[in-house]
Design a protein around this motif. Structure first.
Motif, PDB file in Angstrom:
ATOM      1  N   ALA A  14     -27.697  75.787  41.541  1.00  0.00           N
ATOM      2  CA  ALA A  14     -28.989  76.467  41.413  1.00  0.00           C
ATOM      3  C   ALA A  14     -28.846  77.965  41.649  1.00  0.00           C
ATOM      4  N   VAL A  15     -28.059  78.342  42.654  1.00  0.00           N
ATOM      5  CA  VAL A  15     -27.856  79.761  42.945  1.00  0.00           C
ATOM      6  C   VAL A  15     -27.164  80.452  41.779  1.00  0.00           C
ATOM      7  N   LEU A  16     -26.144  79.810  41.218  1.00  0.00           N
ATOM      8  CA  LEU A  16     -25.432  80.405  40.084  1.00  0.00           C
ATOM      9  C   LEU A  16     -26.348  80.537  38.867  1.00  0.00           C
ATOM     10  N   THR A  17     -27.192  79.535  38.657  1.00  0.00           N
ATOM     11  CA  THR A  17     -28.140  79.603  37.540  1.00  0.00           C
ATOM     12  C   THR A  17     -29.086  80.783  37.691  1.00  0.00           C
ATOM     13  N   LEU A  18     -29.622  80.952  38.892  1.00  0.00           N
ATOM     14  CA  LEU A  18     -30.551  82.061  39.128  1.00  0.00           C
ATOM     15  C   LEU A  18     -29.838  83.410  39.011  1.00  0.00           C
ATOM     16  N   VAL A  23     -29.290  88.400  35.779  1.00  0.00           N
ATOM     17  CA  VAL A  23     -28.501  89.365  35.009  1.00  0.00           C
ATOM     18  C   VAL A  23     -29.027  89.470  33.578  1.00  0.00           C
ATOM     19  N   LEU A  24     -29.300  88.323  32.975  1.00  0.00           N
ATOM     20  CA  LEU A  24     -29.748  88.321  31.582  1.00  0.00           C
ATOM     21  C   LEU A  24     -31.105  88.998  31.430  1.00  0.00           C
ATOM     22  N   ILE A  25     -32.057  88.674  32.295  1.00  0.00           N
ATOM     23  CA  ILE A  25     -33.387  89.259  32.134  1.00  0.00           C
ATOM     24  C   ILE A  25     -33.356  90.750  32.453  1.00  0.00           C
ATOM     25  N   PHE A  26     -32.527  91.159  33.411  1.00  0.00           N
ATOM     26  CA  PHE A  26     -32.443  92.582  33.734  1.00  0.00           C
ATOM     27  C   PHE A  26     -31.891  93.364  32.545  1.00  0.00           C
ATOM     28  N   VAL A 293     -36.875  80.127  39.209  1.00  0.00           N
ATOM     29  CA  VAL A 293     -36.840  79.497  40.532  1.00  0.00           C
ATOM     30  C   VAL A 293     -37.666  78.215  40.539  1.00  0.00           C
ATOM     31  N   VAL A 294     -38.858  78.268  39.956  1.00  0.00           N
ATOM     32  CA  VAL A 294     -39.720  77.085  39.903  1.00  0.00           C
ATOM     33  C   VAL A 294     -39.046  75.970  39.107  1.00  0.00           C
ATOM     34  N   PHE A 295     -38.435  76.313  37.982  1.00  0.00           N
ATOM     35  CA  PHE A 295     -37.786  75.296  37.145  1.00  0.00           C
ATOM     36  C   PHE A 295     -36.628  74.640  37.887  1.00  0.00           C
ATOM     37  N   VAL A 296     -35.818  75.426  38.577  1.00  0.00           N
ATOM     38  CA  VAL A 296     -34.677  74.877  39.325  1.00  0.00           C
ATOM     39  C   VAL A 296     -35.159  73.960  40.453  1.00  0.00           C
ATOM     40  N   LEU A 297     -36.175  74.404  41.179  1.00  0.00           N
ATOM     41  CA  LEU A 297     -36.696  73.587  42.277  1.00  0.00           C
ATOM     42  C   LEU A 297     -37.302  72.282  41.765  1.00  0.00           C
TER      43      LEU A 297
END
Length: 322
Positions: A14-18, A23-26, A293-297
């Protein structure tokens, strides 16, 4: 110990996904055509004026430096401030969050109240008229885009006085009845796809359970159809339905962007859409990151619930991933 190790790997994933999402959205926000300075100053601004605006907001630094500063602030609990209004992004989100949450909850309630019974009924009547009608309803809901159905609803209820409000929002705390009149139509449009997917998934899950040997054994023992459905079918068909419902929740949060914009609701989704047009990087980055974050949780929650409903799936899943 094995369970603890599995959860540790899930948390690391989850941390790696976020991290990848951040990075991508920035990078994507800054690669959009027309930067913040062009939007604020207009097309006739001089290069010196644009350079001054970029320097004021730190946009003249390298993307790596900007990302480092932003990520450090996010880890400290600071999502930054809007580049347009100067207000803290967290405060703006908290102000608009009740609208988005209410819209999502209403969509989920509709998916559960209508999608689950429709799916079970369609599966139990698979060879009859009820099954055909259920498949038709599910197919219609999946195939019609939200913006098409939403635009049609906005046109009809704006053209004719049918008792429901379009284009106005009343907080629930001020007037619950007016709030429901405002939220009913957008929630109904948002829930059409959710109801269809829930019904189709429930139908497939129930059909798969009905051919299991323990269902045949229950019929041979003389158990009533009602007892078989309640005690055997629904529980064993629940895991895939739970996974789909959690995924639909994330979908509803994303779909609320379009619905809020169409129905002029002051939610988080419409706020982020406006921020994209204004190149308000801080708001866009925070909105996408929070959605991730919501999707991962929700995915982690679905894994936990499925493991409780059917421990065999949880064990096999942990073994495969281990």
């Amino acid at each position: 110990m094995r369970l603890l190790s599995w959860w540790a790997r899930r948390a690391l994933s989850a941390v790696l996904t976020l991290l990848v999402v951040s990075v991508l959205i920035f990078a994507a926000a800054r690669l959009m055509p027309g930067g913040f300075a062009e939007v604020v100053l207009g097309p006739f601004a001089s290069p010196q004026q644009r350079a001054a605006v970029a320097a004021d907001y730190g946009l003249d630094q390298s993307i790596a430096v900007q990302y480092g500063r932003w990520s450090a602030a996010v880890l400290g609990g600071d999502l930054g401030s809007s580049m347009i209004s100067g207000e803290p992004v967290t405060a703006e989100f908290l102000l608009r969050l009740p609208v988005t949450v209410e819209l999502t909850l209403l969509g989920m309630v509709a998916a559960v109240l209508f999608g689950l019974p429709l799916g079970v009924h369609t599966a139990l009547r698979a060879g009859g008229r009820g099954g055909w009608l259920g498949r038709l309803v599910s197919g219609f809901g999946v195939s019609v885009p939200e913006f098409v159905l939403g635009s049609l609803v906005v046109f009809v209820f704006s053209r004719y006085a049918l008792g429901l409000t379009i284009g106005e929002y009343t907080p629930f705390g001020e007037n619950p009845w007016d709030n429901l009149r405002t939220m009913l139509l957008p929630a109904a449009v948002l829930s059409v796809f959710a109801i269809s997917v829930t019904a189709r998934t429930t139908r497939d899950a129930v059909l798969n359970v009905l051919v299991e040997p323990y269902i045949t054994a229950a019929v041979a023992r003389g158990a009533s159809p009602r007892s078989i459905v309640l005690r055997h079918v629904l529980r064993n068909a629940a895991p895939p339905v739970v996974v789909v419902l959690t995924t639909i929740t994330a979908y509803l949060l994303g779909g609320a962007v379009i619905i809020e914009y169409l129905f002029n609701l002051p939610g988080v989704g419409s706020y982020v859409v406006q921020a994209v047009g204004r190149r308000d990087y801080a708001v866009v980055q925070a909105g996408v990151l929070l959605a991730a974050v919501v999707f991962v949780l929700l995915n982690m929650f679905a894994d936990a619930v499925v493991g409780v409903l059917d421990p065999r799936l949880g064990v096999s899943s942990r073994r495969r991933r281990g």
